[in-house]
Design a protein around this motif. Structure first.
Motif, PDB file in Angstrom:
ATOM      1  N   LEU A 140     -18.021  -5.863  37.446  1.00  0.00           N
ATOM      2  CA  LEU A 140     -18.865  -6.964  37.861  1.00  0.00           C
ATOM      3  C   LEU A 140     -20.259  -6.754  37.294  1.00  0.00           C
ATOM      4  N   VAL A 141     -20.858  -7.828  36.765  1.00  0.00           N
ATOM      5  CA  VAL A 141     -22.228  -7.749  36.282  1.00  0.00           C
ATOM      6  C   VAL A 141     -22.994  -8.982  36.733  1.00  0.00           C
ATOM      7  N   SER A 142     -24.298  -8.832  36.773  1.00  0.00           N
ATOM      8  CA  SER A 142     -25.189  -9.970  36.953  1.00  0.00           C
ATOM      9  C   SER A 142     -25.417 -10.552  35.565  1.00  0.00           C
ATOM     10  N   ALA A 143     -24.838 -11.710  35.300  1.00  0.00           N
ATOM     11  CA  ALA A 143     -24.820 -12.238  33.940  1.00  0.00           C
ATOM     12  C   ALA A 143     -25.316 -13.674  33.900  1.00  0.00           C
ATOM     13  N   GLN A 144     -25.922 -14.008  32.780  1.00  0.00           N
ATOM     14  CA  GLN A 144     -26.417 -15.364  32.553  1.00  0.00           C
ATOM     15  C   GLN A 144     -25.251 -16.278  32.215  1.00  0.00           C
ATOM     16  N   ILE A 145     -25.156 -17.403  32.916  1.00  0.00           N
ATOM     17  CA  ILE A 145     -24.019 -18.308  32.730  1.00  0.00           C
ATOM     18  C   ILE A 145     -24.421 -19.653  32.153  1.00  0.00           C
ATOM     19  N   ALA A 146     -25.720 -19.861  31.896  1.00  0.00           N
ATOM     20  CA  ALA A 146     -26.185 -21.127  31.343  1.00  0.00           C
ATOM     21  C   ALA A 146     -27.457 -20.869  30.556  1.00  0.00           C
ATOM     22  N   PRO A 147     -27.825 -21.785  29.640  1.00  0.00           N
ATOM     23  CA  PRO A 147     -29.062 -21.589  28.876  1.00  0.00           C
ATOM     24  C   PRO A 147     -30.276 -21.536  29.795  1.00  0.00           C
ATOM     25  N   PRO A 148     -31.341 -20.855  29.382  1.00  0.00           N
ATOM     26  CA  PRO A 148     -32.553 -20.795  30.205  1.00  0.00           C
ATOM     27  C   PRO A 148     -33.236 -22.148  30.272  1.00  0.00           C
ATOM     28  N   VAL A 149     -34.025 -22.332  31.322  1.00  0.00           N
ATOM     29  CA  VAL A 149     -34.754 -23.580  31.506  1.00  0.00           C
ATOM     30  C   VAL A 149     -36.225 -23.265  31.691  1.00  0.00           C
ATOM     31  N   GLY A 150     -37.048 -24.300  31.583  1.00  0.00           N
ATOM     32  CA  GLY A 150     -38.485 -24.128  31.741  1.00  0.00           C
ATOM     33  C   GLY A 150     -39.177 -24.127  30.398  1.00  0.00           C
ATOM     34  N   ASP A 151     -40.474 -24.299  30.428  1.00  0.00           N
ATOM     35  CA  ASP A 151     -41.289 -24.292  29.213  1.00  0.00           C
ATOM     36  C   ASP A 151     -42.569 -23.520  29.505  1.00  0.00           C
ATOM     37  N   PRO A 152     -42.652 -22.225  29.141  1.00  0.00           N
ATOM     38  CA  PRO A 152     -41.638 -21.470  28.400  1.00  0.00           C
ATOM     39  C   PRO A 152     -40.385 -21.200  29.227  1.00  0.00           C
ATOM     40  N   PRO A 153     -39.284 -20.827  28.582  1.00  0.00           N
ATOM     41  CA  PRO A 153     -38.021 -20.645  29.300  1.00  0.00           C
ATOM     42  C   PRO A 153     -38.028 -19.387  30.146  1.00  0.00           C
ATOM     43  N   ALA A 154     -38.539 -19.499  31.366  1.00  0.00           N
ATOM     44  CA  ALA A 154     -38.725 -18.330  32.219  1.00  0.00           C
ATOM     45  C   ALA A 154     -37.587 -18.121  33.199  1.00  0.00           C
ATOM     46  N   ASP A 155     -36.594 -18.995  33.216  1.00  0.00           N
ATOM     47  CA  ASP A 155     -35.516 -18.884  34.196  1.00  0.00           C
ATOM     48  C   ASP A 155     -34.168 -18.897  33.500  1.00  0.00           C
ATOM     49  N   ALA A 156     -33.439 -17.781  33.571  1.00  0.00           N
ATOM     50  CA  ALA A 156     -32.092 -17.685  33.030  1.00  0.00           C
ATOM     51  C   ALA A 156     -31.133 -17.489  34.197  1.00  0.00           C
ATOM     52  N   PRO A 157     -30.301 -18.474  34.517  1.00  0.00           N
ATOM     53  CA  PRO A 157     -29.441 -18.390  35.710  1.00  0.00           C
ATOM     54  C   PRO A 157     -28.539 -17.165  35.678  1.00  0.00           C
ATOM     55  N   LEU A 158     -28.596 -16.358  36.715  1.00  0.00           N
ATOM     56  CA  LEU A 158     -27.826 -15.125  36.794  1.00  0.00           C
ATOM     57  C   LEU A 158     -26.817 -15.218  37.929  1.00  0.00           C
ATOM     58  N   ALA A 159     -25.534 -15.060  37.588  1.00  0.00           N
ATOM     59  CA  ALA A 159     -24.446 -15.118  38.553  1.00  0.00           C
ATOM     60  C   ALA A 159     -23.670 -13.808  38.490  1.00  0.00           C
ATOM     61  N   ILE A 160     -22.714 -13.631  39.402  1.00  0.00           N
ATOM     62  CA  ILE A 160     -21.834 -12.475  39.359  1.00  0.00           C
ATOM     63  C   ILE A 160     -20.594 -12.848  38.550  1.00  0.00           C
ATOM     64  N   VAL A 161     -20.384 -12.106  37.460  1.00  0.00           N
ATOM     65  CA  VAL A 161     -19.277 -12.375  36.550  1.00  0.00           C
ATOM     66  C   VAL A 161     -18.414 -11.132  36.445  1.00  0.00           C
ATOM     67  N   ARG A 162     -17.106 -11.338  36.479  1.00  0.00           N
ATOM     68  CA  ARG A 162     -16.157 -10.234  36.297  1.00  0.00           C
ATOM     69  C   ARG A 162     -15.720 -10.182  34.839  1.00  0.00           C
ATOM     70  N   TYR A 163     -15.808  -8.989  34.248  1.00  0.00           N
ATOM     71  CA  TYR A 163     -15.295  -8.754  32.903  1.00  0.00           C
ATOM     72  C   TYR A 163     -14.188  -7.714  32.999  1.00  0.00           C
ATOM     73  N   ASP A 164     -12.968  -8.120  32.669  1.00  0.00           N
ATOM     74  CA  ASP A 164     -11.864  -7.176  32.654  1.00  0.00           C
ATOM     75  C   ASP A 164     -11.948  -6.309  31.412  1.00  0.00           C
ATOM     76  N   VAL A 165     -11.359  -5.128  31.476  1.00  0.00           N
ATOM     77  CA  VAL A 165     -11.412  -4.229  30.340  1.00  0.00           C
ATOM     78  C   VAL A 165     -10.656  -4.781  29.141  1.00  0.00           C
ATOM     79  N   ASN A 166      -9.782  -5.772  29.362  1.00  0.00           N
ATOM     80  CA  ASN A 166      -9.068  -6.404  28.249  1.00  0.00           C
ATOM     81  C   ASN A 166      -9.843  -7.571  27.651  1.00  0.00           C
ATOM     82  N   GLY A 167     -11.074  -7.814  28.159  1.00  0.00           N
ATOM     83  CA  GLY A 167     -11.924  -8.835  27.581  1.00  0.00           C
ATOM     84  C   GLY A 167     -11.983 -10.144  28.337  1.00  0.00           C
TER      85      GLY A 167
END
Length: 329
Positions: A140-167
């Motif tokens: 499990l990682v805290s990962a960005q799931i969408a492009p950043p927003v704002g001007d300048p782009p100061a917010d990158a949405p961070l969610a919990i994402v599962r990455y299996d060892v098989n990719g």
């Protein structure tokens, strides 16, 4: 209203924008061990410095993986390491063996746009805080799931994402109103995560995620971060922000009354020994120039967890507190 990353994420992003792109590798020359305090550490403990990921074993420490890497996490059997590789404006999740050799790169977040360009800022993605699943099948990682927003782009949405060892990857939980940071997995399959409400005044909170629902962990103070779970899954130790500093607290993993464990004013990044009898953490000693490594014995009696007087192992070693600690046999 413009949404911004929490302060600690912004600092990480700024540092990463200056970092050179690289992949982990074993050092070509030996690195001298740090100054020790005459104590021996059982098992293997990993931590991060500006010069890479270090392994502490017995009475010596040596650099295991060259920079720019951080936030190592041993898998449940201690034979693989998940860690974060920092690029110029992005970061990736990789898996190495215990010698630091690359086994797999689970994300491909570095964009083709040149470093320093606005195109790179909008197309790059981030991954932070790897945590292995109990069966070792993924991270499990805290990962960005969408492009950043704002001007300048100061917010990158961070969610919990599962990455299996098989990719394979899967978004486990996202929150439109908050960033999600470091997580720990409970024996039930639920997990506790650091949740930071969006907005410049947001404070980090401990939330429990169960059946795709997030609720505050009962009794947990605010702000709270750096959660660590005992090997049997019954106790949670974490850092609490106090008057501009931090100290460690403990509470039952399902919630309850918090117990203060340290009174140092800078304690962070706890990690249990594999047998649960010792706790490692980082703190800045009086007059120190950065975070050093401390150990304390753990005593559990009924519904109370206490620490013995902490003893300092390293001297002026400037360990990266946000890089965390991970301990294996």
């Amino acid at each position: 209203m413009q949404r911004r990353l929490p302060v600690h994420y912004v600092l990480v992003l700024l540092v990463c924008l200056l970092a050179a792109c690289a992949t982990p590798s074993s050092p070509s020359t030996p690195t001298p061990p740090p100054a020790l305090q005459g104590d021996t550490l059982s098992g293997r403990l990993l931590f991060s410095r500006d010069d890479g990921i270090w392994l502490w074993e017995g009475r010596t420490a040596r650099r295991l993986i060259n920079p720019p890497v951080t936030q190592p996490a041993f898998n449940p059997t201690g034979n693989q390491i998940a860690c974060i590789v920092l690029h110029a404006g992005a970061s990736d999740l990789v898996i190495t063996d215990t010698a630091g050799a690359m086994l797999a790169q689970l994300t491909r977040n570095e964009p083709a746009a040149p470093p320093g360009s606005i195109e790179r800022v909008y197309s790059a993605k981030w991954a932070f805080y790897p945590t292995w699943l109990p069966d070792g099948s993924g991270v499990l990682v805290s990962a960005q799931i969408a492009p950043p927003v704002g001007d300048p782009p100061a917010d990158a949405p961070l969610a919990i994402v599962r990455y299996d060892v098989n990719g394979r990857q899967q978004v486990v939980f996202s929150d439109a109103n908050a960033h999600l940071g470091k997580s720990v997995v409970l024996p039930s399959g639920d997990f506790i995560v650091v949740r930071t409400p969006l907005g410049s005044d947001g404070q980090q909170q401990l939330f429990r995620i169960s059946n795709n629902q997030a609720t505050p962990l009962p009794g947990a103070p605010t702000p709270a971060y750096d959660p660590a779970l005992s090997p049997d899954g019954t106790w949670l130790v974490f850092a609490v922000g106090i008057n501009g500093g931090s100290d460690l607290y403990a509470m039952p993993a399902n919630g309850g009354s918090p117990i203060r464990l340290t009174d140092i004013g800078s304690a962070r990044s706890p990690a249990f020994a594999p047998d649960g009898k010792t706790l490692a953490f980082l703190a800045i000693p009086p007059g120190g120039r950065g975070f050093d490594l401390y150990l304390a014995e753990v005593a559990i009696a009924g519904d109370t967890l206490q620490l013995s007087p902490p003893r300092r192992l390293s001297t002026d070693f400037a360990i990266n507190a946000d890089g965390g600690l991970t301990w294996a046999r």
